[in-house]
Design an enzyme around this catalytic site. Structure first.
Site, PDB file in Angstrom:
ATOM      1  N   CYS A  79      36.256 121.833  71.346  1.00 49.93           N
ATOM      2  CA  CYS A  79      35.438 122.418  70.275  1.00 49.93           C
ATOM      3  C   CYS A  79      35.001 123.843  70.598  1.00 49.93           C
ATOM      4  O   CYS A  79      34.547 124.572  69.720  1.00 49.93           O
ATOM      5  CB  CYS A  79      34.221 121.550  70.003  1.00 49.93           C
ATOM      6  N   ASN A  85      33.704 117.631  61.488  1.00 50.75           N
ATOM      7  CA  ASN A  85      33.940 118.398  62.715  1.00 50.75           C
ATOM      8  C   ASN A  85      35.435 118.720  62.805  1.00 50.75           C
ATOM      9  O   ASN A  85      36.245 117.829  63.078  1.00 50.75           O
ATOM     10  CB  ASN A  85      33.473 117.561  63.911  1.00 50.75           C
ATOM     11  N   HIS A 134      28.606 125.379  66.221  1.00 48.89           N
ATOM     12  CA  HIS A 134      29.688 124.399  66.093  1.00 48.89           C
ATOM     13  C   HIS A 134      29.165 123.225  65.265  1.00 48.89           C
ATOM     14  O   HIS A 134      28.037 122.783  65.445  1.00 48.89           O
ATOM     15  CB  HIS A 134      30.121 123.932  67.488  1.00 48.89           C
TER      16      HIS A 134
HETATM   17  O1  UT7 Z   1      32.355 118.151  68.881  1.00 51.09           O
HETATM   18  C1  UT7 Z   1      32.547 117.807  70.216  1.00 51.09           C
HETATM   19  C2  UT7 Z   1      31.367 117.200  70.833  1.00 51.09           C
HETATM   20  N1  UT7 Z   1      31.002 115.987  70.152  1.00 51.09           N
HETATM   21  C3  UT7 Z   1      29.757 115.800  69.769  1.00 51.09           C
HETATM   22  O2  UT7 Z   1      28.945 116.684  69.904  1.00 51.09           O
HETATM   23  C4  UT7 Z   1      29.396 114.439  69.222  1.00 51.09           C
HETATM   24  C5  UT7 Z   1      28.110 113.978  69.852  1.00 51.09           C
HETATM   25  N2  UT7 Z   1      27.750 112.618  69.488  1.00 51.09           N
HETATM   26  C6  UT7 Z   1      27.330 112.280  68.261  1.00 51.09           C
HETATM   27  O3  UT7 Z   1      27.311 113.076  67.347  1.00 51.09           O
HETATM   28  C7  UT7 Z   1      26.769 110.898  68.081  1.00 51.09           C
HETATM   29  O4  UT7 Z   1      26.643 110.277  69.339  1.00 51.09           O
HETATM   30  C8  UT7 Z   1      27.640 109.988  67.171  1.00 51.09           C
HETATM   31  C9  UT7 Z   1      27.566 110.480  65.721  1.00 51.09           C
HETATM   32  C10 UT7 Z   1      29.070 109.958  67.649  1.00 51.09           C
HETATM   33  C11 UT7 Z   1      27.074 108.559  67.182  1.00 51.09           C
HETATM   34  O5  UT7 Z   1      25.708 108.562  66.791  1.00 51.09           O
HETATM   35  P1  UT7 Z   1      24.602 107.872  67.722  1.00 51.09           P
HETATM   36  O6  UT7 Z   1      23.351 108.013  67.002  1.00 51.09           O
HETATM   37  O7  UT7 Z   1      24.710 108.447  69.102  1.00 51.09           O
HETATM   38  O8  UT7 Z   1      25.077 106.367  67.700  1.00 51.09           O
HETATM   39  P2  UT7 Z   1      25.407 105.427  68.945  1.00 51.09           P
HETATM   40  O9  UT7 Z   1      26.767 105.698  69.460  1.00 51.09           O
HETATM   41  O10 UT7 Z   1      24.266 105.417  69.901  1.00 51.09           O
HETATM   42  O11 UT7 Z   1      25.413 104.026  68.225  1.00 51.09           O
HETATM   43  C12 UT7 Z   1      24.221 103.487  67.606  1.00 51.09           C
HETATM   44  C13 UT7 Z   1      24.618 102.256  66.824  1.00 51.09           C
HETATM   45  C14 UT7 Z   1      25.505 101.301  67.621  1.00 51.09           C
HETATM   46  O12 UT7 Z   1      25.182  99.964  67.236  1.00 51.09           O
HETATM   47  P3  UT7 Z   1      24.222  99.062  68.142  1.00 51.09           P
HETATM   48  O13 UT7 Z   1      24.869  98.982  69.480  1.00 51.09           O
HETATM   49  O14 UT7 Z   1      22.897  99.811  68.187  1.00 51.09           O
HETATM   50  O15 UT7 Z   1      24.164  97.788  67.394  1.00 51.09           O
HETATM   51  C15 UT7 Z   1      26.896 101.608  67.135  1.00 51.09           C
HETATM   52  O16 UT7 Z   1      27.776 100.525  67.260  1.00 51.09           O
HETATM   53  O17 UT7 Z   1      25.383 102.640  65.684  1.00 51.09           O
HETATM   54  C16 UT7 Z   1      26.629 101.938  65.686  1.00 51.09           C
HETATM   55  N3  UT7 Z   1      27.646 102.767  65.073  1.00 51.09           N
HETATM   56  C17 UT7 Z   1      27.869 102.786  63.771  1.00 51.09           C
HETATM   57  N4  UT7 Z   1      27.328 102.095  62.756  1.00 51.09           N
HETATM   58  C18 UT7 Z   1      27.779 102.338  61.514  1.00 51.09           C
HETATM   59  C19 UT7 Z   1      28.480 103.658  65.669  1.00 51.09           C
HETATM   60  N5  UT7 Z   1      29.255 104.243  64.756  1.00 51.09           N
HETATM   61  C20 UT7 Z   1      28.905 103.710  63.564  1.00 51.09           C
HETATM   62  C21 UT7 Z   1      29.356 103.909  62.243  1.00 51.09           C
HETATM   63  N6  UT7 Z   1      28.767 103.199  61.264  1.00 51.09           N
HETATM   64  N7  UT7 Z   1      30.340 104.772  61.928  1.00 51.09           N
END
Ligand code: UT7
Length: 334
Positions: A116, A286, A256
């Site tokens: 990125c 993204n 970004h």
């Molecule tokens: O561009 C390059 C660098 N990349 C980034 O900067 C991305 C950085 N990361 C993020 O933007 C976020 O971590 C994500 C958007 C990828 C994920 O959001 P989060 O708030 O960190 O969610 P998480 O991974 O901690 O997951 C929270 C919950 C989980 O469920 P449980 O374990 O709490 O029951 C996931 O399974 O949300 C669940 N989950 C979803 N639920 C509905 C993960 N993806 C989804 C989804 N829809 N698409």
């Protein structure tokens, strides 16, 4: 002798026609539009459809528009750097293919892989060739066809990314406009959290790697999120400090577009209100190396000559960084 700086003298972009919205993703993976929008800020993203079309085809559209806007020919270009993690081929480079497709037969070029941060690394690199006097016209492209490496059964990654390309032209400037400073960072110990497991020399492609879905983006989102918030905010504050810039001095932050929550945290740390923050994540998601030039393209008409602009990024690796530039032109109402 008058100091020569590298100024952006034109900007252009291309996004594919096909719109993949959150509602459609609800049909592919267990997610909801509301979850995607509140956790990331994304409503829709573009997808490049069509047999045999790759990243270079989006670059061609962006660069042809760029040349048209500036009123120059592909033959005038000295160098093209393409920031990308989704090159057409492992080799030759996408830049090499692009130069052929647009007829830039006087140019040389290469791809730059910083995920990125690809556009920011490439912008800083391209600027050096202008500042030293080596070249007069350098094109810097950020482009990715993320749909080529996304697993549309993995809800944690397929909802985030989209396809697109943006390009800028760099030319010498003697009024002190253009790139003023840059801070570029790299910490490869973060690679475990965001990478493509197979297809490189460590794990060449086999039937097993394909069956194990190892040619797709793998991301452990939370650690990346935490490092991105700190990394982007730190580097933005650092470049402000060392250039004696206060929040009132800054016209625009070009962040970004990975997650709206990361963007908001960076702007807050810089003391900037949301009107000064470029944002298009809601419509493109993204696009990896494409996000920053696509923002510049979207906001071109709102920038004024002399505006202080801070570009900031964070990506896989980890790679991150910031560029401080002074915008070099006004756009007439076209
Ligand atoms: O561009 C390059 C660098 N990349 C980034 O900067 C991305 C950085 N990361 C993020 O933007 C976020 O971590 C994500 C958007 C990828 C994920 O959001 P989060 O708030 O960190 O969610 P998480 O991974 O901690 O997951 C929270 C919950 C989980 O469920 P449980 O374990 O709490 O029951 C996931 O399974 O949300 C669940 N989950 C979803 N639920 C509905 C993960 N993806 C989804 C989804 N829809 N698409």
């Amino acid at each position: 002798m008058t100091k020569v700086t590298a100024a952006i003298t034109a900007v252009a972009g291309y996004v594919p026609e096909y719109i993949l919205n959150n509602q459609e993703l609800e049909k592919l993976v267990p997610t909801t539009s509301e979850w995607i929008e509140t956790r990331t800020g994304i409503k829709e993203r573009r997808i490049l459809k069509g047999e045999g079309l790759g990243t270079s085809d989006m670059c061609v559209k962006a660069v042809e528009l760029l040349l048209k806007k500036r009123g120059i020919s592909a033959l005038d270009i000295d160098l093209i750097i393409v920031g990308t993690v989704t090159p057409d081929y492992v080799f030759p480079s996408t830049s090499n293919v692009l130069c052929d497709k647009i007829g830039a037969t006087n140019a040389w070029g290469f791809d730059l892989n910083a995920a990125c941060s690809g556009f920011v690394y490439a912008l800083s690199t391209g600027a050096q060739f202008i500042e030293t006097g080596k070249h007069k016209k350098v094109i810097v492209v950020g482009a990715d066809k993320m749909s080529a490496i996304l697993d549309y059964t993995d809800r944690s990654t397929c909802i985030i990314f989209g396809d697109g390309a943006g390009a800028v032209l760099l030319e010498p400037n003697t009024e002190g406009l253009g790139v003023q400073d840059s801070i570029l960072k790299s910490d490869g110990s973060g690679r475990q959290y965001l990478h493509q497991k197979a297809g490189g020399s460590v794990k060449p492609p086999t039937h097993e790697t394909v069956d194990a879905r190892e040619h797709f983006v793998y991301q452990d989102g939370q650690p990346v999120f935490k490092r991105a918030v700190v990394g982007m905010a730190d580097v933005s504050a650092q470049i402000m400090d060392r250039n004696n810039l206060k929040s009132d001095d800054i016209a625009w932050l070009v962040p970004h577009q990975a997650n709206k929550r990361i963007i908001d945290a960076t702007a807050e740390r810089m003391g900037l209100s949301s009107e000064k923050v470029m944002l298009n994540i809601q419509k493109y998601g993204n696009t990896t190396a494409g996000t920053i030039p696509l923002c510049l393209w979207d906001y071109e008409k709102q920038m004024k000559k002399g505006d202080n602009i801070i570009i900031s990024t964070f990506g896989a690796g980890f790679t991150w960084g910031s560029v401080y530039l002074k915008w070099a032109y006004n756009t007439d109402n076209e």
